[in-house]
Design a protein around this motif. Structure first.
Motif, PDB file in Angstrom:
ATOM      1  N   VAL A  56      19.969  -0.336  -1.167  1.00 39.83           N
ATOM      2  CA  VAL A  56      19.074  -0.650  -0.037  1.00 39.83           C
ATOM      3  C   VAL A  56      17.647  -0.235  -0.382  1.00 39.83           C
ATOM      4  O   VAL A  56      16.801  -1.061  -0.665  1.00 39.83           O
ATOM      5  CB  VAL A  56      19.556   0.039   1.256  1.00 39.83           C
ATOM      6  CG1 VAL A  56      18.654  -0.339   2.414  1.00 39.83           C
ATOM      7  CG2 VAL A  56      20.995  -0.354   1.563  1.00 39.83           C
ATOM      8  N   HIS A  57      17.387   1.053  -0.361  1.00 40.32           N
ATOM      9  CA  HIS A  57      16.122   1.584  -0.865  1.00 40.32           C
ATOM     10  C   HIS A  57      16.325   3.057  -1.170  1.00 40.32           C
ATOM     11  O   HIS A  57      17.125   3.716  -0.529  1.00 40.32           O
ATOM     12  CB  HIS A  57      14.946   1.357   0.101  1.00 40.32           C
ATOM     13  CG  HIS A  57      15.238   1.753   1.536  1.00 40.32           C
ATOM     14  ND1 HIS A  57      15.402   0.841   2.551  1.00 40.32           N
ATOM     15  CD2 HIS A  57      15.417   2.960   2.105  1.00 40.32           C
ATOM     16  CE1 HIS A  57      15.657   1.474   3.681  1.00 40.32           C
ATOM     17  NE2 HIS A  57      15.673   2.761   3.445  1.00 40.32           N
ATOM     18  N   ARG A 100      16.566  -3.609   8.597  1.00 41.38           N
ATOM     19  CA  ARG A 100      17.181  -2.382   8.052  1.00 41.38           C
ATOM     20  C   ARG A 100      16.226  -1.232   8.280  1.00 41.38           C
ATOM     21  O   ARG A 100      15.046  -1.303   7.910  1.00 41.38           O
ATOM     22  CB  ARG A 100      17.432  -2.528   6.552  1.00 41.38           C
ATOM     23  CG  ARG A 100      18.373  -3.666   6.222  1.00 41.38           C
ATOM     24  CD  ARG A 100      18.954  -3.478   4.862  1.00 41.38           C
ATOM     25  NE  ARG A 100      19.933  -2.417   4.895  1.00 41.38           N
ATOM     26  CZ  ARG A 100      21.110  -2.476   4.271  1.00 41.38           C
ATOM     27  NH1 ARG A 100      21.421  -3.526   3.543  1.00 41.38           N
ATOM     28  NH2 ARG A 100      21.945  -1.479   4.342  1.00 41.38           N
ATOM     29  N   CYS A 101      16.712  -0.163   8.860  1.00 45.76           N
ATOM     30  CA  CYS A 101      15.863   0.998   9.149  1.00 45.76           C
ATOM     31  C   CYS A 101      15.189   1.498   7.871  1.00 45.76           C
ATOM     32  O   CYS A 101      15.826   1.572   6.821  1.00 45.76           O
ATOM     33  CB  CYS A 101      16.681   2.123   9.778  1.00 45.76           C
ATOM     34  SG  CYS A 101      15.682   3.575  10.141  1.00 45.76           S
ATOM     35  N   PRO A 102      13.894   1.830   7.957  1.00 42.31           N
ATOM     36  CA  PRO A 102      13.170   2.268   6.757  1.00 42.31           C
ATOM     37  C   PRO A 102      13.631   3.609   6.213  1.00 42.31           C
ATOM     38  O   PRO A 102      13.301   3.967   5.092  1.00 42.31           O
ATOM     39  CB  PRO A 102      11.717   2.365   7.230  1.00 42.31           C
ATOM     40  CG  PRO A 102      11.803   2.554   8.705  1.00 42.31           C
ATOM     41  CD  PRO A 102      13.028   1.802   9.143  1.00 42.31           C
ATOM     42  N   TRP A 131      15.640   8.429   1.044  1.00 42.53           N
ATOM     43  CA  TRP A 131      16.126   7.521   2.095  1.00 42.53           C
ATOM     44  C   TRP A 131      16.992   8.226   3.124  1.00 42.53           C
ATOM     45  O   TRP A 131      17.034   7.818   4.285  1.00 42.53           O
ATOM     46  CB  TRP A 131      16.916   6.366   1.471  1.00 42.53           C
ATOM     47  CG  TRP A 131      18.249   6.782   0.897  1.00 42.53           C
ATOM     48  CD1 TRP A 131      18.486   7.255  -0.361  1.00 42.53           C
ATOM     49  CD2 TRP A 131      19.507   6.782   1.562  1.00 42.53           C
ATOM     50  NE1 TRP A 131      19.816   7.545  -0.514  1.00 42.53           N
ATOM     51  CE2 TRP A 131      20.479   7.254   0.646  1.00 42.53           C
ATOM     52  CE3 TRP A 131      19.934   6.407   2.857  1.00 42.53           C
ATOM     53  CZ2 TRP A 131      21.830   7.381   0.966  1.00 42.53           C
ATOM     54  CZ3 TRP A 131      21.286   6.535   3.172  1.00 42.53           C
ATOM     55  CH2 TRP A 131      22.212   7.019   2.237  1.00 42.53           C
ATOM     56  N   HIS A 138      17.286   5.414   6.789  1.00 45.82           N
ATOM     57  CA  HIS A 138      18.672   5.469   6.323  1.00 45.82           C
ATOM     58  C   HIS A 138      19.300   4.103   6.087  1.00 45.82           C
ATOM     59  O   HIS A 138      20.459   4.009   5.700  1.00 45.82           O
ATOM     60  CB  HIS A 138      19.527   6.269   7.307  1.00 45.82           C
ATOM     61  CG  HIS A 138      19.002   7.660   7.531  1.00 45.82           C
ATOM     62  ND1 HIS A 138      18.128   7.968   8.540  1.00 45.82           N
ATOM     63  CD2 HIS A 138      19.187   8.810   6.838  1.00 45.82           C
ATOM     64  CE1 HIS A 138      17.809   9.259   8.482  1.00 45.82           C
ATOM     65  NE2 HIS A 138      18.434   9.794   7.458  1.00 45.82           N
ATOM     66  N   GLY A 139      18.561   3.032   6.345  1.00 47.72           N
ATOM     67  CA  GLY A 139      19.041   1.698   6.010  1.00 47.72           C
ATOM     68  C   GLY A 139      20.039   1.111   6.995  1.00 47.72           C
ATOM     69  O   GLY A 139      20.661   0.087   6.691  1.00 47.72           O
ATOM     70  N   LEU A 195      10.920   3.829   3.530  1.00 47.93           N
ATOM     71  CA  LEU A 195       9.957   2.749   3.302  1.00 47.93           C
ATOM     72  C   LEU A 195       8.580   3.109   3.846  1.00 47.93           C
ATOM     73  O   LEU A 195       7.579   2.534   3.420  1.00 47.93           O
ATOM     74  CB  LEU A 195      10.449   1.457   3.965  1.00 47.93           C
ATOM     75  CG  LEU A 195      11.716   0.846   3.356  1.00 47.93           C
ATOM     76  CD1 LEU A 195      12.110  -0.414   4.128  1.00 47.93           C
ATOM     77  CD2 LEU A 195      11.503   0.506   1.885  1.00 47.93           C
TER      78      LEU A 195
END
Lengths: 137, 365
Positions: free
Chosen positions: B57-58, A77-79, B329, A81-82, B62
């Protein structure tokens, strides 16, 4: 097109990834259950460092209200936008035909010309028993 | 030649003069805020924002966790490295996330707002701001307008606060008269009034929808509904007739809904003008003088020509300002979020409009 010895197999344990520079490109190499895969470290969306993303499973196609979790360890999963990508192919989950990241071949070789078996190309610990990870760019 | 690498920065742009209108600083720990709170609020305040509708998701990029620890956005030096230096940003407008509007006790909400302002002024706006790149937003508790106005006055003349900010989650649309002490204070202190998503549909606040959605994807998509409801209220109530010096920054509320909403509102006004006779012109005609939108999260149609057409329809040249939302994000990259823009339009969106709006000095670097 080149062949790049990036290190010993033990340097990237299952479930882990490392990022390398090769021929001016940043590339992530992933160990998925003992198999190695490589994809370009740049998300096709907004050029985020894709290979720093989280390694997950995914919810599979299902009926409304049903959740099927599968492919644990195969989805990146892209850091930012996911966005989800298949580590094995570089293809996105939401549109595998149009949205994809470049994937590269990786092989494991017992012996590589020009590198002695006890020679380390990295600073991390290696064991002499395991093979070399070779990235083909 | 192969080298292991953790540093993945791409091209380093020259200092480009970008003004980023939505950057989030965070305290290292909630105790940092509590240290600014008098008793009994120091005991009472436990931090927190929304209890549900968390991103599955986050919540932050990250790669934005500072290497020396602390949450994303808590290290000014790392924000400089990853955002300011990476993209050559001339100014970053900081919006802390205090979520005061979710507090049922107005005195607690007001105390938390003041503590965030003290913290921001002591840290990001002074200690870490020798070059003045960071510009601040004054947090207020919008549910206590008299106290909010006093809080705004408390910062009068501060060199780095450029606007007042509130969550979009509110008990009533922002055009209504209970908010006017806040607008008077903004006007007399020459500060813009910014609205940013947060606390929408969180118990004491209302998301303008038929009820609570099931998923984050619904809640997050529909955040723009609050902005539409607030804007229609502000325009029709005649806020800009009462406060001709007031300017409103709609931050992170989406962009592409604007032309359609204005066409609709203008059409209604032609028939229903008599209901709001204080309007001296069509509602949409107030935008250029009084309203700016920040760009993130910018819609991203498959055909980028459609986005360019939409920018034309909304007069983006005069009312749209770039924002990244770093470190969250859904960060919009200054180099990748927009399709290629005509040079003049790029200059307006990425720099000139915000420079005029906030009265920022020309970049001297």
């Amino acid at each position: 097109m080149g062949k790049h010895v990036v290190g010993r197999v033990s340097a990237i344990p299952p479930g882990d990834r490392r990022i390398f520079e090769a021929e001016g490109r940043s590339i992530g190499i992933f160990n998925v259950g003992g198999e190695f895969f490589a994809i370009r470290n740049s998300c096709p969306h907004q050029a985020a460092p894709l290979c720093l993303g989280s390694i997950k499973g995914m919810t599979m196609p299902s009926k409304p209200g049903e959740y099927i979790w599968a492919r644990e360890g195969e989805i990146l999963r892209c850091p930012w936008h996911g966005w989800e990508f298949d580590i094995k192919t570089g293809r996105s989950i939401f549109n595998p035909h149009r949205t994809r990241v470049k994937a590269y071949d990786v092989t494991v070789e017992d012996h590589v010309d020009g590198i002695e078996d006890d020679e380390s190309v990295e600073t991390y610990d290696v064991s002499v028993e395991d093979g070399w990870i070779v990235l083909h760019v | 030649m192969v080298t292991a690498s953790q540093d993945l920065t791409t091209n380093k742009n020259a200092r480009s003069g970008i003004i980023d209108c939505d950057v989030h600083p965070s305290p290292v720990h909630i105790d940092e805020i509590r240290s600014y709170l008098p008793m009994p609020w120091r005991d009472r305040y436990r931090g927190g924002g929304r209890g549900f509708f968390g991103n599955p998701v986050h919540g932050s990029r990250l790669d934005s966790n500072p290497p020396n620890g602390g949450p994303a956005g808590s290290d000014p030096d790392f924000t400089r490295k990853q955002l300011i230096d990476e993209f050559g940003t001339a100014y970053a407008v900081l919006l802390p996330r205090a979520f005061c509007n979710v507090q049922p006790d107005p005195d607690l909400g007001t105390a938390v707002a003041a503590a965030f302002n003290d913290w921001l002024a002591d840290t990001w706006l002074s200690k870490h701001n020798a070059d003045g790149v960071f510009k601040g937003s004054i947090t207020i508790n919008v549910h206590d307008p008299i106290a909010a106005a006093k809080e705004i006055d408390r910062w009068a003349g501060h060199p780095h606060f450029v606007q007042v900010m509130t969550d979009s989650g509110a008990r009533a649309p922002f055009g209504q008269r209970q908010y006017y002490p806040i607008y008077e204070a903004c006007e007399r202190n020459s500060l813009r009034f910014a609205v940013h998503p947060g606390t929408d549909g969180m118990g004491i606040n209302v998301q303008p929808s038929p009820g609570y959605p099931t998923h984050y994807i619904e809640w997050h998509t529909c955040l723009s509904l609050s902005f539409q409801a607030h804007l229609v209220s502000i325009l029709t109530e005649g806020v800009f007739e009462r406060f001709p010096g007031l300017g409103i920054t709609l931050t992170e509320g989406g962009v592409s809904w604007l032309p359609a909403l204005m066409w609709r509102l203008d059409a209604e006004w032609k028939a229903l003008r008599s209901e709001v006779p204080w309007l001296t012109k069509a509602p949409s005609a107030y935008l250029k003088d009084h309203v700016r939108l920040s760009s993130q999260p910018l819609e991203d149609p498959d055909n980028s020509k459609h986005l360019l057409q939409m920018l034309d329809m909304m007069d983006a040249e005069h009312i749209l300002m770039f924002a990244s939302d770093y470190p969250h994000w859904d960060f919009d990259s200054p180099t990748h979020a927009f399709p290629r823009l005509p040079e003049q339009l790029h200059k307006r969106i990425f720099s000139e409009t915000a420079r005029e709006w906030y009265g920022l000095p020309a970049d001297t670097v």
